[in-house]
Design an enzyme around this catalytic site. Structure first.
Site, PDB file in Angstrom:
ATOM      1  N   TYR A 191       0.767  -1.253   0.024  1.00  0.00           N
ATOM      2  CA  TYR A 191      -0.059  -0.036  -0.076  1.00  0.00           C
ATOM      3  C   TYR A 191       0.889   1.129  -0.065  1.00  0.00           C
ATOM      4  O   TYR A 191       0.556   2.312  -0.554  1.00  0.00           O
ATOM      5  CB  TYR A 191      -1.013  -0.039   1.161  1.00  0.00           C
ATOM      6  CG  TYR A 191      -2.000  -0.958   1.016  1.00  0.00           C
ATOM      7  CD1 TYR A 191      -2.207  -2.256   1.395  1.00  0.00           C
ATOM      8  CD2 TYR A 191      -3.144  -0.571  -0.102  1.00  0.00           C
ATOM      9  CE1 TYR A 191      -3.120  -3.196   1.041  1.00  0.00           C
ATOM     10  CE2 TYR A 191      -4.183  -1.694  -0.231  1.00  0.00           C
ATOM     11  CZ  TYR A 191      -4.061  -2.877   0.180  1.00  0.00           C
ATOM     12  OH  TYR A 191      -5.113  -3.858  -0.150  1.00  0.00           O
TER      13      TYR A 191
ATOM     14  N   ARG B  44       1.470   1.915  -3.524  1.00  0.00           N
ATOM     15  CA  ARG B  44       0.396   2.410  -4.431  1.00  0.00           C
ATOM     16  C   ARG B  44      -0.006   4.022  -3.952  1.00  0.00           C
ATOM     17  O   ARG B  44      -0.574   4.538  -4.592  1.00  0.00           O
ATOM     18  CB  ARG B  44      -0.818   1.385  -4.038  1.00  0.00           C
ATOM     19  CG  ARG B  44      -0.585   0.168  -4.747  1.00  0.00           C
ATOM     20  CD  ARG B  44      -1.847  -0.831  -4.608  1.00  0.00           C
ATOM     21  NE  ARG B  44      -3.044  -0.325  -5.153  1.00  0.00           N
ATOM     22  CZ  ARG B  44      -4.361  -0.631  -4.858  1.00  0.00           C
ATOM     23  NH1 ARG B  44      -4.471  -1.427  -4.076  1.00  0.00           N
ATOM     24  NH2 ARG B  44      -5.202  -0.123  -5.524  1.00  0.00           N
TER      25      ARG B  44
ATOM     26  N   VAL C 130      -9.305   3.370  -4.483  1.00  0.00           N
ATOM     27  CA  VAL C 130      -8.843   3.741  -3.397  1.00  0.00           C
ATOM     28  C   VAL C 130      -7.952   5.028  -3.618  1.00  0.00           C
ATOM     29  O   VAL C 130      -7.620   5.674  -2.778  1.00  0.00           O
ATOM     30  CB  VAL C 130      -8.050   2.680  -2.639  1.00  0.00           C
ATOM     31  CG1 VAL C 130      -8.885   1.662  -2.013  1.00  0.00           C
ATOM     32  CG2 VAL C 130      -6.855   1.934  -3.483  1.00  0.00           C
ATOM     33  N   ASP C 131      -7.858   5.464  -4.770  1.00  0.00           N
ATOM     34  CA  ASP C 131      -7.159   6.547  -5.165  1.00  0.00           C
ATOM     35  C   ASP C 131      -8.003   7.852  -5.003  1.00  0.00           C
ATOM     36  O   ASP C 131      -9.326   7.592  -4.807  1.00  0.00           O
ATOM     37  CB  ASP C 131      -6.651   6.593  -6.583  1.00  0.00           C
ATOM     38  CG  ASP C 131      -7.620   6.466  -7.803  1.00  0.00           C
ATOM     39  OD1 ASP C 131      -7.651   5.474  -8.351  1.00  0.00           O
ATOM     40  OD2 ASP C 131      -8.597   7.483  -7.750  1.00  0.00           O
TER      41      ASP C 131
ATOM     42  N   HIS D 105     -14.641   0.749  -1.099  1.00  0.00           N
ATOM     43  CA  HIS D 105     -13.543  -0.219  -0.657  1.00  0.00           C
ATOM     44  C   HIS D 105     -12.391   0.539   0.036  1.00  0.00           C
ATOM     45  O   HIS D 105     -11.067   0.268   0.088  1.00  0.00           O
ATOM     46  CB  HIS D 105     -12.937  -0.763  -2.106  1.00  0.00           C
ATOM     47  CG  HIS D 105     -13.707  -1.723  -2.655  1.00  0.00           C
ATOM     48  ND1 HIS D 105     -13.372  -2.309  -3.976  1.00  0.00           N
ATOM     49  CD2 HIS D 105     -14.690  -2.387  -2.256  1.00  0.00           C
ATOM     50  CE1 HIS D 105     -14.480  -3.307  -4.052  1.00  0.00           C
ATOM     51  NE2 HIS D 105     -15.106  -3.224  -3.428  1.00  0.00           N
TER      52      HIS D 105
ATOM     53  N   CYS E  13      -1.882   4.075  16.929  1.00  0.00           N
ATOM     54  CA  CYS E  13      -2.997   4.658  16.725  1.00  0.00           C
ATOM     55  C   CYS E  13      -2.975   6.204  17.493  1.00  0.00           C
ATOM     56  O   CYS E  13      -2.868   6.224  18.850  1.00  0.00           O
ATOM     57  CB  CYS E  13      -4.087   3.918  17.440  1.00  0.00           C
ATOM     58  SG  CYS E  13      -5.605   4.824  17.513  1.00  0.00           S
TER      59      CYS E  13
ATOM     60  N   CYS F 150      -5.759   5.621  20.534  1.00  0.00           N
ATOM     61  CA  CYS F 150      -5.730   4.729  21.882  1.00  0.00           C
ATOM     62  C   CYS F 150      -4.108   4.344  21.832  1.00  0.00           C
ATOM     63  O   CYS F 150      -3.842   3.605  22.904  1.00  0.00           O
ATOM     64  CB  CYS F 150      -6.478   3.430  21.543  1.00  0.00           C
ATOM     65  SG  CYS F 150      -5.750   2.204  20.354  1.00  0.00           S
TER      66      CYS F 150
ATOM     67  N   GLY G 103     -15.158   1.341 -16.320  1.00  0.00           N
ATOM     68  CA  GLY G 103     -13.888   0.924 -16.108  1.00  0.00           C
ATOM     69  C   GLY G 103     -13.895  -0.248 -14.913  1.00  0.00           C
ATOM     70  O   GLY G 103     -12.845  -0.184 -14.136  1.00  0.00           O
TER      71      GLY G 103
ATOM     72  N   LEU H  42     -13.273  -0.641 -21.450  1.00  0.00           N
ATOM     73  CA  LEU H  42     -12.351  -0.596 -22.611  1.00  0.00           C
ATOM     74  C   LEU H  42     -12.982  -1.946 -23.398  1.00  0.00           C
ATOM     75  O   LEU H  42     -12.880  -1.926 -24.713  1.00  0.00           O
ATOM     76  CB  LEU H  42     -10.952  -0.958 -22.269  1.00  0.00           C
ATOM     77  CG  LEU H  42      -9.896  -1.145 -23.127  1.00  0.00           C
ATOM     78  CD1 LEU H  42      -9.735   0.516 -23.794  1.00  0.00           C
ATOM     79  CD2 LEU H  42      -8.491  -1.158 -22.491  1.00  0.00           C
TER      80      LEU H  42
HETATM   81  N1  APR Z   1     -10.700   2.803 -20.161  1.00  0.00           N
HETATM   82  C1  APR Z   1     -11.793   2.200 -19.604  1.00  0.00           C
HETATM   83  N2  APR Z   1     -11.784   1.068 -19.027  1.00  0.00           N
HETATM   84  C2  APR Z   1     -10.577   0.300 -18.932  1.00  0.00           C
HETATM   85  C3  APR Z   1      -9.255   1.002 -19.431  1.00  0.00           C
HETATM   86  C4  APR Z   1      -9.477   2.226 -19.882  1.00  0.00           C
HETATM   87  N3  APR Z   1      -8.387   2.835 -20.377  1.00  0.00           N
HETATM   88  N4  APR Z   1      -8.267   0.038 -18.922  1.00  0.00           N
HETATM   89  C5  APR Z   1      -8.798  -0.901 -18.328  1.00  0.00           C
HETATM   90  N5  APR Z   1     -10.206  -0.769 -18.450  1.00  0.00           N
HETATM   91  C6  APR Z   1     -11.034  -1.918 -17.901  1.00  0.00           C
HETATM   92  C7  APR Z   1     -10.723  -3.275 -17.909  1.00  0.00           C
HETATM   93  O1  APR Z   1     -11.495  -3.987 -19.321  1.00  0.00           O
HETATM   94  C8  APR Z   1     -11.419  -3.990 -16.825  1.00  0.00           C
HETATM   95  O2  APR Z   1     -12.627  -4.342 -17.255  1.00  0.00           O
HETATM   96  O3  APR Z   1     -11.159  -1.617 -16.480  1.00  0.00           O
HETATM   97  C9  APR Z   1     -11.599  -2.812 -15.967  1.00  0.00           C
HETATM   98  C10 APR Z   1     -10.618  -3.161 -14.579  1.00  0.00           C
HETATM   99  O4  APR Z   1     -10.938  -4.258 -14.215  1.00  0.00           O
HETATM  100  P1  APR Z   1     -10.244  -4.598 -12.627  1.00  0.00           P
HETATM  101  O5  APR Z   1      -8.743  -4.769 -12.813  1.00  0.00           O
HETATM  102  O6  APR Z   1     -10.915  -6.074 -11.997  1.00  0.00           O
HETATM  103  O7  APR Z   1     -10.733  -3.571 -11.485  1.00  0.00           O
HETATM  104  P2  APR Z   1     -12.001  -3.283 -10.844  1.00  0.00           P
HETATM  105  O8  APR Z   1     -13.143  -3.984 -11.292  1.00  0.00           O
HETATM  106  O9  APR Z   1     -12.251  -1.906 -10.404  1.00  0.00           O
HETATM  107  O10 APR Z   1     -11.930  -4.317  -9.529  1.00  0.00           O
HETATM  108  C11 APR Z   1     -12.801  -4.186  -8.562  1.00  0.00           C
HETATM  109  O11 APR Z   1     -11.372  -5.913  -7.424  1.00  0.00           O
HETATM  110  O12 APR Z   1      -9.299  -6.583  -6.361  1.00  0.00           O
HETATM  111  C12 APR Z   1     -10.628  -5.918  -5.975  1.00  0.00           C
HETATM  112  O13 APR Z   1     -10.650  -4.211  -4.686  1.00  0.00           O
HETATM  113  C13 APR Z   1     -10.366  -4.362  -5.876  1.00  0.00           C
HETATM  114  O14 APR Z   1     -11.697  -2.405  -6.155  1.00  0.00           O
HETATM  115  C14 APR Z   1     -11.139  -3.568  -6.829  1.00  0.00           C
HETATM  116  C15 APR Z   1     -12.246  -4.700  -7.190  1.00  0.00           C
END
Ligand code: APR
Length: 232
Positions: free
Chosen positions: A56, A59, A93-94, A109, A136, A139, A175, A202
């Site tokens: 983390y 990130r 989380v950003d 999340h 913390c 505490c 996304g 995408l």
């Molecule tokens: N524009 C649009 N979509 C995009 C782009 C882009 N430039 N680049 C990637 N993607 C899409 C991918 O096709 C995919 O479907 O974004 C999605 C990313 O999927 P994940 O990597 O699974 O991310 P997410 O869906 O946010 O994951 C959900 O899983 O691991 C846990 O807590 C974590 O919050 C996260 C959760």
């Protein structure tokens, strides 16, 4: 779409991809380089807190250097210019939604910016680099952890999110791969509430077929176009 329509938007890692932040399940994504059970579960944290803080911390540093892209900016514009309520629920989380000027962002999340005390539940602003035994401020227990929801933990704001979905006229998922629940089922809740549902991604997500409308392409291109259409 009527002027006062309520819009609920779910975003995932894909909206931050063009800001340089890695996604999880794409080629070379975070879960290709780290084992979920090691860095994103309470058991992993108990087993090796240094490894989890390191994950983390990296990130947090990366997110601090990232800038919002046109997709984040378009959603902030929609919130400013649309007459009805626009709620952004994010799995990310950003803080790129906030830094693009969006308000009322529900981080289901958690956030990299937050720290949580596993002993007393106190929350505070995380330092850029957290370390094992982080005391913390409330505490003093050496029980600080990232305020991020790990697998097996309850996501935040769920009651509020379901209430928003029940009143939605339009639901968009942007996304996200639709691989992780409960977020992946939000489209079904919105559909039950009679909302129009659209996926902007995408490529087709695992839940693509459950949307009434689908738009494919990079978020920085298709989200501004979609917002411009909504606002005319
Ligand atoms: N524009 C649009 N979509 C995009 C782009 C882009 N430039 N680049 C990637 N993607 C899409 C991918 O096709 C995919 O479907 O974004 C999605 C990313 O999927 P994940 O990597 O699974 O991310 P997410 O869906 O946010 O994951 C959900 O899983 O691991 C846990 O807590 C974590 O919050 C996260 C959760």
């Amino acid at each position: 779409m009527e002027k006062s329509a309520k819009i609920v938007i779910l975003t995932g890692a894909g909206i931050s991809a063009e800001s340089g932040l890695g996604t999880f399940r794409d080629e070379g994504g975070l879960w290709a380089r780290h084992r979920i059970e090691d860095v994103a579960t309470p058991e992993g944290f108990a087993r090796n807190p240094d490894l989890v803080h390191g994950f983390y911390n990296a990130r947090r540093t990366q997110a601090a250097a990232a800038a919002p892209n046109p997709a984040h900016q378009a959603l902030a514009r929609l919130q400013r210019e649309h007459k009805g309520e626009v709620v952004i629920v994010t799995q990310n989380v950003d803080a790129l939604h906030e830094s693009s000027g969006a308000a009322q962002v529900l981080h289901m999340h958690g956030t990299l910016a937050g720290a949580l005390c596993s002993a007393c539940g106190h929350r505070w602003a995380a330092p850029l680099q957290m370390q094992t035994g982080q005391p913390c401020p409330a505490c003093a227990a050496p029980a600080g952890r990232p305020d991020v929801v790990w697998f097996g933990e309850m996501p935040y704001f769920m009651e509020e999110i379901y209430a928003h979905l029940a009143g939605a006229d339009l639901f968009a998922a942007i996304g996200t791969s639709g691989e992780v629940y409960p977020a992946a089922a939000f489209v079904d809740e919105a559909h039950l509430a009679g909302a129009h549902t659209v996926e902007l991604n995408l490529e087709p997500s695992a839940t693509a077929s459950r949307f009434a409308e689908r738009r494919f392409g990079p978020a920085s291109e298709i989200v501004p176009d979609w917002v411009a259409e909504l606002l005319t």
